[in-house]
Motif scaffolding. Structure first.
Motif, short mmCIF file in Angstrom:
data_model
loop_
_atom_site.label_atom_id
_atom_site.label_comp_id
_atom_site.label_asym_id
_atom_site.label_seq_id
_atom_site.Cartn_x
_atom_site.Cartn_y
_atom_site.Cartn_z
N ALA A 121 -1.59 7.57 5.26
CA ALA A 121 -1.60 7.20 3.84
C ALA A 121 -2.29 5.86 3.64
CB ALA A 121 -0.18 7.15 3.30
N ARG A 163 0.81 -1.21 0.00
CA ARG A 163 0.00 0.00 0.00
C ARG A 163 0.84 1.27 0.00
NH1 ARG A 163 -5.35 -1.27 1.96
NH2 ARG A 163 -5.46 -3.51 2.08
N TRP A 164 2.10 1.12 0.38
CA TRP A 164 2.97 2.29 0.36
C TRP A 164 3.66 2.40 -0.99
CZ3 TRP A 164 5.31 0.90 5.75
CH2 TRP A 164 4.54 1.51 6.75
N SER A 165 3.92 3.62 -1.41
CA SER A 165 4.72 3.83 -2.61
C SER A 165 6.18 3.53 -2.25
CB SER A 165 4.58 5.27 -3.08
OG SER A 165 5.13 6.13 -2.11
N GLN A 218 7.47 6.10 0.09
CA GLN A 218 7.00 5.93 1.47
C GLN A 218 7.74 4.77 2.14
OE1 GLN A 218 2.87 5.65 0.34
NE2 GLN A 218 2.38 7.56 1.38
N GLU A 253 -6.18 6.28 4.25
CA GLU A 253 -6.86 6.90 3.11
C GLU A 253 -7.15 5.87 2.03
OE1 GLU A 253 -5.18 11.33 3.15
OE2 GLU A 253 -4.64 10.13 1.40
N HIS A 254 -6.17 5.02 1.80
CA HIS A 254 -6.28 3.99 0.78
C HIS A 254 -7.40 3.03 1.10
CE1 HIS A 254 -3.98 2.02 -2.52
NE2 HIS A 254 -3.73 3.29 -2.71
N ARG A 267 2.16 10.06 9.25
CA ARG A 267 1.90 10.27 7.81
C ARG A 267 1.75 8.94 7.09
NH1 ARG A 267 5.38 15.26 6.05
NH2 ARG A 267 4.27 16.85 7.20
N LEU A 268 2.67 8.02 7.42
CA LEU A 268 2.65 6.72 6.74
C LEU A 268 1.36 5.96 7.07
CD1 LEU A 268 6.36 5.57 7.16
CD2 LEU A 268 5.22 6.21 5.05
#
Lengths: 224, 115
Positions: free
Chosen positions: A210, A126-128, A131, A213-214, A206-207
């Motif tokens: 993120a 899920r993280w870029s 990230q 939100e997803h 923040r992580l």
């Protein structure tokens, strides 16, 4: 004229539906059955009572299985599985490893927790990649930094304590503390530690945001 | 594109829009469940009519619609569905999203057709 809900085809359909609905909650099953019975009643009032018309009604309703599938969100979700949620445990493990390092006693357990946390970050879907690197650099560095800080602090204490009982000139006994840690150094270290902790908290939040939100789906627009 | 693929695309579009179509049908005022289902079916917006009922109960649980029982002249009382303020908001959100979505898809499809 026969009431629709006592028509053999309808009774058979309702029995199949009742059977299929056993995997729903009792409340959902009751509601679905009541709705479908009402549908047959309404069709009857609409003048659709012949065998052929009843077959059409049943065809258009769909199979009992498909109705139960539509009523069971968990089953529908299983068709398109979400990627596993590894981000929250990853953050938790990396921060836990850091705290374990600070306890000194549990440092060996900390090593294992840290490595598992790093693997979870690497496997995150899920993280870029940006990230993920942030998680590695800011959160993954926590355990080694904390370990080094603990080792450094114990060395510093050991050094100063040795130097305290060092000097004793002839005749008089004076104790001077020389070569110890500069008085400003602990403050600088403490400031750096606080700054580092704040950076970690900000990045961790923040992580996690993120990922949240997803995962959230907008209300009223759910794609099922 | 074969008819099989066409059918699958249509099924996916229906799945994605059915909920909002129900909200849109209720925007003008309350409706009887059976009438709602028949209307969706005639418009070709739903494959299995029965799947609308579980959707309606979910919308009720999500507080996007409310239900009222009304006596009818012929037969048992009927359950009527109406939009809540939250339902109206969800529909308004969909209207905006759909407009943008449709434009984007149309542009893409037309672009592809030209080249």
């Amino acid at each position: 004229m026969m009431a629709n809900t006592t028509h053999p085809l309808v009774m058979e359909y309702l029995a199949q539906l009742e059977q299929a609905a056993t995997r729903l909650s009792p409340e959902d099953a009751r509601e679905l059955l009541a709705d479908i019975e009402e549908h047959f009643d309404a069709a009857e009032r609409d003048g659709q009572t012949s065998d052929a018309q009843i077959r059409t009604i049943i065809d258009r309703l769909g199979t009992p299985e498909s109705l139960v599938n539509a009523a069971a969100p968990a089953t529908a979700a299983a068709v398109t599985p979400d990627p596993p949620r590894r981000e929250v445990p990853a953050v938790a493990l990396l921060l836990a490893a850091e705290i374990l390092a600070l306890t000194v006693l549990f440092l060996p357990i900390g090593v294992v927790v840290w490595i598992v946390g790093l693997i979870m970050v690497a496997l995150s879907r899920r993280w870029s990649s940006a990230q993920r690197s942030r998680a590695f650099l800011v959160l993954g560095s926590g355990f080694p930094v904390a370990s080094l800080a603990v080792v450094g602090a114990s060395l510093a204490v050991f050094q100063t304590s040795r130097e305290e009982c060092a000097t004793s000139p002839a005749g008089e006994t004076t104790c001077t503390v020389t070569g110890g840690v500069a008085p400003w150094l602990p403050w600088v270290v403490a400031m750096l530690a606080v700054g580092y902790a704040v950076l970690q908290i900000v990045v961790a939040r923040r992580l996690l945001a993120a990922v949240g939100e997803h995962g959230a789906k907008p209300r009223g627009l759910r794609m099922r | 594109m074969g008819p099989e693929h066409e059918g699958r695309a249509l099924a996916q579009l229906r799945r994605g829009t059915l909920e909002s179509c129900v909200l849109a049908l209720l925007a003008d005022g309350e409706r009887y469940g059976y009438d709602l289902v028949s209307e969706l079916s005639e418009a070709g917006l739903v494959a299995g009519e029965g799947s609308v009922y579980p959707l309606l109960s979910r919308l009720r649980k999500d507080a996007l619609v409310t239900t009222t029982w009304r006596e009818s002249l012929s037969g048992p009382p009927r359950r009527y569905y109406a939009l809540t303020p939250a339902g109206h908001r969800a529909l308004a959100d969909f209207r905006i999203a759909w407009g943008e979505f449709r434009t984007s898809v149309d542009q893409l499809l037309e672009g592809k057709a030209r080249s």
